[in-house]
Design an enzyme around this catalytic site. Sequence first.
Site, mmCIF file in Angstrom:
data_model
loop_
_atom_site.group_PDB
_atom_site.id
_atom_site.type_symbol
_atom_site.label_atom_id
_atom_site.label_comp_id
_atom_site.label_asym_id
_atom_site.label_seq_id
_atom_site.Cartn_x
_atom_site.Cartn_y
_atom_site.Cartn_z
ATOM 1 N N GLY A 120 0.603 -1.130 -0.254
ATOM 2 C CA GLY A 120 0.442 0.307 -0.273
ATOM 3 C C GLY A 120 1.089 1.398 0.179
ATOM 4 O O GLY A 120 2.049 0.990 -0.150
ATOM 5 N N ALA A 121 0.290 2.497 0.346
ATOM 6 C CA ALA A 121 1.015 3.482 0.534
ATOM 7 C C ALA A 121 -0.037 4.395 0.739
ATOM 8 O O ALA A 121 -1.273 4.626 0.790
ATOM 9 C CB ALA A 121 1.427 3.955 -1.565
ATOM 10 N N LYS B 137 5.355 6.375 1.894
ATOM 11 C CA LYS B 137 4.801 5.761 2.421
ATOM 12 C C LYS B 137 4.819 5.122 3.875
ATOM 13 O O LYS B 137 6.285 5.872 4.727
ATOM 14 C CB LYS B 137 5.345 4.096 2.069
ATOM 15 C CG LYS B 137 4.691 3.471 0.915
ATOM 16 C CD LYS B 137 5.618 2.359 -0.388
ATOM 17 C CE LYS B 137 5.575 1.150 0.803
ATOM 18 N NZ LYS B 137 3.960 0.545 1.193
ATOM 19 N N GLY C 42 2.451 2.520 8.282
ATOM 20 C CA GLY C 42 2.271 2.422 9.668
ATOM 21 C C GLY C 42 3.905 1.962 10.497
ATOM 22 O O GLY C 42 3.953 1.252 11.377
ATOM 23 N N GLU D 276 9.776 -2.627 4.103
ATOM 24 C CA GLU D 276 9.149 -1.846 2.504
ATOM 25 C C GLU D 276 10.075 -1.713 1.641
ATOM 26 O O GLU D 276 9.999 -1.991 0.216
ATOM 27 C CB GLU D 276 8.053 -1.232 3.151
ATOM 28 C CG GLU D 276 6.772 -1.672 3.887
ATOM 29 C CD GLU D 276 5.702 -0.452 4.052
ATOM 30 O OE1 GLU D 276 4.647 -0.838 4.606
ATOM 31 O OE2 GLU D 276 6.522 0.583 4.232
ATOM 32 N N LYS E 161 -5.545 8.524 -1.527
ATOM 33 C CA LYS E 161 -3.747 8.294 -1.834
ATOM 34 C C LYS E 161 -3.391 9.435 -2.694
ATOM 35 O O LYS E 161 -2.515 9.512 -3.124
ATOM 36 C CB LYS E 161 -3.594 6.574 -1.504
ATOM 37 C CG LYS E 161 -4.003 6.200 -0.505
ATOM 38 C CD LYS E 161 -3.714 6.599 0.852
ATOM 39 C CE LYS E 161 -4.165 6.169 2.311
ATOM 40 N NZ LYS E 161 -4.027 4.594 1.937
HETATM 41 C C1 5RP Z 1 2.894 1.012 6.196
HETATM 42 C C2 5RP Z 1 2.450 1.679 5.020
HETATM 43 C C3 5RP Z 1 1.240 1.653 4.241
HETATM 44 O O1 5RP Z 1 1.045 0.392 2.749
HETATM 45 C C4 5RP Z 1 0.714 2.253 4.258
HETATM 46 O O2 5RP Z 1 0.348 3.001 5.183
HETATM 47 C C5 5RP Z 1 -1.288 2.853 3.573
HETATM 48 O O3 5RP Z 1 -1.690 1.839 4.569
HETATM 49 P P1 5RP Z 1 -3.104 1.566 4.603
HETATM 50 O O4 5RP Z 1 -3.349 0.842 3.373
HETATM 51 O O5 5RP Z 1 -3.504 1.450 5.837
HETATM 52 O O6 5RP Z 1 -3.813 2.864 3.911
HETATM 53 O O7 5RP Z 1 3.684 1.738 4.028
HETATM 54 O O8 5RP Z 1 3.970 1.562 6.691
#
Ligand code: 5RP
Length: 232
Positions: A91-92, A103, A106, A112, A130
């Site tokens: 994800g991003a 990114k 999380g 990553e 996004k």
């Molecule tokens: C974690 C990340 C995730 O991919 C990013 O925060 C997107 O998360 P989500 O899909 O919950 O919006 O980089 O380190």
Amino acid sequence: MHFGSGMADIEQEKRRAAARSLDLVRDGMCLGLGSGSTATIMLELLGERVRAGLRIRGVPTSEASRCLAEQWGIPLTDFDHVNRLDLTIDGADEVDHDLNLIKGGGGALLREKIVASVSDQVVIVADSRKRVQQLGHFALPVEVVRFAWKPIAVRVRQLGCTVQLRCQPDGQPFETDEGNFILDCNFDRIRDPRQTARVLDAMPGVMEHGLFVDVAHVLMIARGSQVEVYER
Ligand code: 5RP
């Protein structure tokens, strides 16, 4: 920002983007397994395919994703056993029109970026919120060694952002899977992501940052019932 989308719609968008990315998965592949809520849905759907007979192995980008993958029966491997990955799906937090990313929302950015860097193809799955004209509205996560996080924060601030040490709800600093701290750096706008990435790359004590420049090959971004696909 996609105004008018409720949380249920956003969840559906995440699911659609995640599902589309699995069209690229082939039997025998070694996959990088992303982190975050969209990647979590992807793992759940991938688990279903594994149970239906798909043979793949995955390298998770976080301990959280490792637990989820194990829970859904996805076979795992690690960098003691593989040097390259066929495909990473992640994800991003923000994506611009050149497929540059922020990114690390999380906190899994270090693993990553490593996993992405050894992947033949990196696919980003995201909901419509996004997509941005310019990166930087989302605070840029910068992973730093605990030893000197305060002087590093001072140096990072000189780039023209406000800096906040990421903390848990109990007030203790958030610790990454690698035992580092995270500085959330609010730039408002990052005019030149490549240059900002270069400066951060050269800063002693910065272990990694959440600017992913020239990393993503494909973006699958859901907008309502459609999934738009962009390639770099
Ligand atoms: C974690 C990340 C995730 O991919 C990013 O925060 C997107 O998360 P989500 O899909 O919950 O919006 O980089 O380190």
